[in-house]
Every structure is written in structure tokens, then in C-alpha cells.
Design a protein around this motif. Structure first.
Motif, PDB file in Angstrom:
ATOM      1  N   ASN A 140       1.073   3.937  -3.125  1.00  0.00           N
ATOM      2  CA  ASN A 140       0.653   5.297  -2.815  1.00  0.00           C
ATOM      3  C   ASN A 140       1.776   6.300  -3.026  1.00  0.00           C
ATOM      4  O   ASN A 140       1.589   7.321  -3.703  1.00  0.00           O
ATOM      5  N   LYS A 151       2.600   6.409   6.448  1.00  0.00           N
ATOM      6  CA  LYS A 151       2.691   6.497   4.989  1.00  0.00           C
ATOM      7  C   LYS A 151       2.906   7.933   4.544  1.00  0.00           C
ATOM      8  O   LYS A 151       3.685   8.214   3.624  1.00  0.00           O
ATOM      9  N   TRP A 186       0.840  -1.207   0.000  1.00  0.00           N
ATOM     10  CA  TRP A 186       0.000   0.000   0.000  1.00  0.00           C
ATOM     11  C   TRP A 186       0.870   1.251   0.000  1.00  0.00           C
ATOM     12  O   TRP A 186       0.662   2.166  -0.785  1.00  0.00           O
ATOM     13  N   TRP A 187       1.861   1.269   0.893  1.00  0.00           N
ATOM     14  CA  TRP A 187       2.809   2.387   0.919  1.00  0.00           C
ATOM     15  C   TRP A 187       3.491   2.554  -0.430  1.00  0.00           C
ATOM     16  O   TRP A 187       3.634   3.663  -0.941  1.00  0.00           O
ATOM     17  N   ASP A 225      -7.325   7.880  -0.420  1.00  0.00           N
ATOM     18  CA  ASP A 225      -6.249   7.633  -1.365  1.00  0.00           C
ATOM     19  C   ASP A 225      -6.765   7.156  -2.718  1.00  0.00           C
ATOM     20  O   ASP A 225      -6.000   6.990  -3.651  1.00  0.00           O
TER      21      ASP A 225
END
Length: 340
Positions: A25, A267, A21-22, A338
Motif C-alpha cells: 500500500n 498504515k 499489506w503495509w 485500498d
């Protein structure tokens, strides 16, 4: 033994979900900034349009071709009455984020986006007349204070980019509030959300993108030296934007609410650090302190919200806060901003 292995696997899966996810993103944010700054493709409406097109195609492939997610059927009338207004706000939210990226550094933009919990609570209080526990209001103090300190000490401050990011927070909060009322009865996941909203958002954005940025894009094609490689980067950012939506779905189902909140704020810190290493935008000590205070405030807000949501239904109230007027937490998870 089996329980130990199962626990280790759950921890590994949660860690893997957070890392991917990090990765998606931060990569999307950095690529968008690179497109505006290094490729000189200063057309945020068109970049957003590319993202929506790639996301719509990706959702179709996942649901229709690969059948990795079941399609949630929506009544045709509800698509226009419920989903279209959501898509409009969804579109405004993403466009404002890309506009802010064109004018201000990633670090400043990400810090301002952390203001979203405050705007969500304030809008629900003003518009919906919802009441919140005093601890929710107290948790907003460091968020607001950190934003103010960061804004005052930002060395690359741009009023247009600042306003775009701030109105982006309002758009995110509006999307959060509308989701509860407009999508009531439909349990959408990330992929189905994109499946229905991305085509509407593309339709909404295509005409203004052509009218406002068409001439500039033609000039860019004529004057830019490496058009083909630049287009690959632009469309790659759109593909990664779709995978970002998929990664959000994965991380939500692999972590707890507290872990998700803390990971979301870490993040932001990772995005700020990586963007500074790449673009080397100047950051003063007080500016860094403001970013830190904001992130700590967001983490505290998430913790308070989680504790209140875990409170037993029979817990007695004070005379000043009767249950009929008390709203413990925001309507829906406002960390899901996001999605692109």
C-alpha cells in the motif's frame, strides 16, 4: 505444545500479512506521487488506466492460468446491470485518488481519505434512511474535527486536490453502499472483484484518458530524458497495485476485525511518515495533531462498530431506538478502499 505452536504461527501469519499489506500500500502511494512529482508524468487518468490494465491481467493470470482462486460465475446480464455501475464508481474512486495525489501531499491526502467512515454513515442515513447507534455518531466527531484542523493548517493546501480527495471519499462510500445492493447474491473476494471490474474500468477510462491527456503524453515522450526507465516505474506501480489487492485478501483472512481496523489506521500513519521522509513536504505541529486526532477517531469508530456488531440479537433497545429502525453498523466493510 501443539496449541502453543499453532498460536505462534497464527500470530506470525497475521503479522506477516499486515506487514506485506503495509508494504504494498505505502509503496503504491509513494510510487504514484513519485510519478507525478519526480517523473513529471502529470497524467492521473493514464496512470489509473495502467493500474486497471495490470490488475485485469493479473486477475486473469491468478484465476485462469495459475488457478489460485476459483472463478465466481456471473450471469452475463448481471455483468452489465450490476457490475458495470460498480465499475464506474470504482473507476471514479481510483481516479480521484490519483488526481488528489498530483496536487496535494500524501500526508494530506491520506488524512482526508480517513473521512470515508463519516461519509459512508451520512450517505446511508440520508439516502437509505438507516439509523445508527449514538456511539457511531459520537465516534465521527474526532474524525470530522481532525479533518477540519488538518485542512485549516495544511501548508501545501490546494483546493483542487482537496476537492478531489473529498469527492474520492464520497465515491468510496457510494461504492460501499452499492456493493450491498448491486452485488447481492455474489460472494466476491478481492481477486474476483478485480477480475470483473478492472476491464470495465479500463473501458470507461480509456477514451477520456486519450482525449484529455493524449497530447500531453506525446509531448512528455518527446521532452522527457529517461523515458524507458520512467515507463518501467509507471508499469511497476500498476503491477504493485494488483498485488495490493491480493494482499488485502490475505490480511482480511489472517486477522480479526479489530486488528484489521487498527492496522489500517497505523498504515495511514506509516504512509504519512514515509512520504514526509521522501518528499519533505512541510507539516506544522497543528497539522500533525489534526492527523493524529483523525486516526484516533477512525480507530475509535472501528472499535465501536465492532462492539455493536458483537452485540447479542436479543439485547433490549431503548424506546427511542426500536430495532426496526436501528442499523447497528454500515452495510459492508468500508476499510476496503485500498483496492486499485
Amino acid at each position: 505444545m501443539e496449541e502453543s505452536i499453532s498460536c505462534q504461527w497464527s500470530m506470525f501469519r497475521a503479522l506477516l500479512s499486515i506487514v506485506q499489506w503495509w508494504g504494498f500500500n505505502v509503496t503504491v502511494i509513494i510510487m504514484n506521487k513519485w510519478i507525478f512529482q519526480k517523473l513529471d508524468f502529470k497524467f492521473p487518468l493514464s496512470v489509473s488506466c495502467v493500474h486497471f490494465i495490470c490488475s485485469a491481467l493479473g486477475a486473469c493470470i491468478v484465476i485462469k492460468m495459475l488457478k489460485l482462486k476459483p472463478l465466481i460465475e456471473v450471469d452475463p446480464e448481471d455483468r452489465w446491470r450490476r457490475i458495470f455501475p460498480m465499475s464506474f464508481v470504482f473507476c471514479v474512486n481510483i481516479v480521484l485518488g490519483n488526481v488528489s495525489l498530483r496536487y496535494i501531499p500524501v500526508s494530506f491526502m491520506q488524512t482526508i481519505k480517513s473521512f470515508t467512515p463519516a461519509t459512508t454513515v451520512i450517505l446511508q442515513w440520508l439516502v437509505w434512511r438507516k439509523y445508527f447507534d449514538w456511539r457511531i455518531w459520537a465516534s465521527l466527531v474526532p474524525i470530522v474535527g481532525g479533518i477540519l484542523l488538518t485542512s485549516v493548517t495544511e501548508l501545501s493546501f490546494n483546493i483542487f486536490g482537496f476537492c478531489a480527495a473529498l469527492f474520492g471519499c464520497l465515491a468510496t462510500s457510494t461504492k460501499t453502499i452499492l456493493a450491498e445492493s448491486l452485488l447481492h447474491g455474489y460472494k466476491f473476494d478481492s481477486i474476483n472483484t478485480v477480475y470483473y471490474m478492472a476491464p470495465f474500468a479500463t473501458m470507461i477510462l480509456a477514451v477520456p484518458a486519450i482525449l484529455l491527456e493524449g497530447t500531453g503524453i506525446v509531448n512528455w515522450f518527446q521532452t522527457h530524458e529517461s523515458v524507458f526507465s520512467s515507463l518501467i516505474i509507471i508499469f511497476s506501480s500498476g503491477v504493485l497495485a494488483f498485488f495490493l489487492n491480493f494482499s488485502i485478501f490475505y490480511v482480511i483472512h489472517s486477522t480479526t476485525a479489530v486488528t484489521f481496523n487498527v492496522a489500517g489506521n497505523l498504515k495511514v500513519a506509516v504512509a504519512i511518515l514515509v512520504s514526509w521522509m521522501i518528499f519533505r513536504n512541510p507539516i506544522s505541529v497543528l497539522n500533525a495533531v489534526g492527523c493524529g486526532v483523525t486516526l484516533i477517531g477512525c480507530t475509535f469508530y472501528g472499535y465501536v462498530r465492532h462492539k455493536l456488531s458483537q452485540q447479542a440479537p436479543g439485547t433490549p433497545r431503548t424506546p427511542q431506538t426500536p430495532r426496526s429502525r436501528m442499523e447497528m453498523t454500515p452495510l459492508v466493510n468500508d476499510k476496503l478502499d485500498d483496492k486499485v
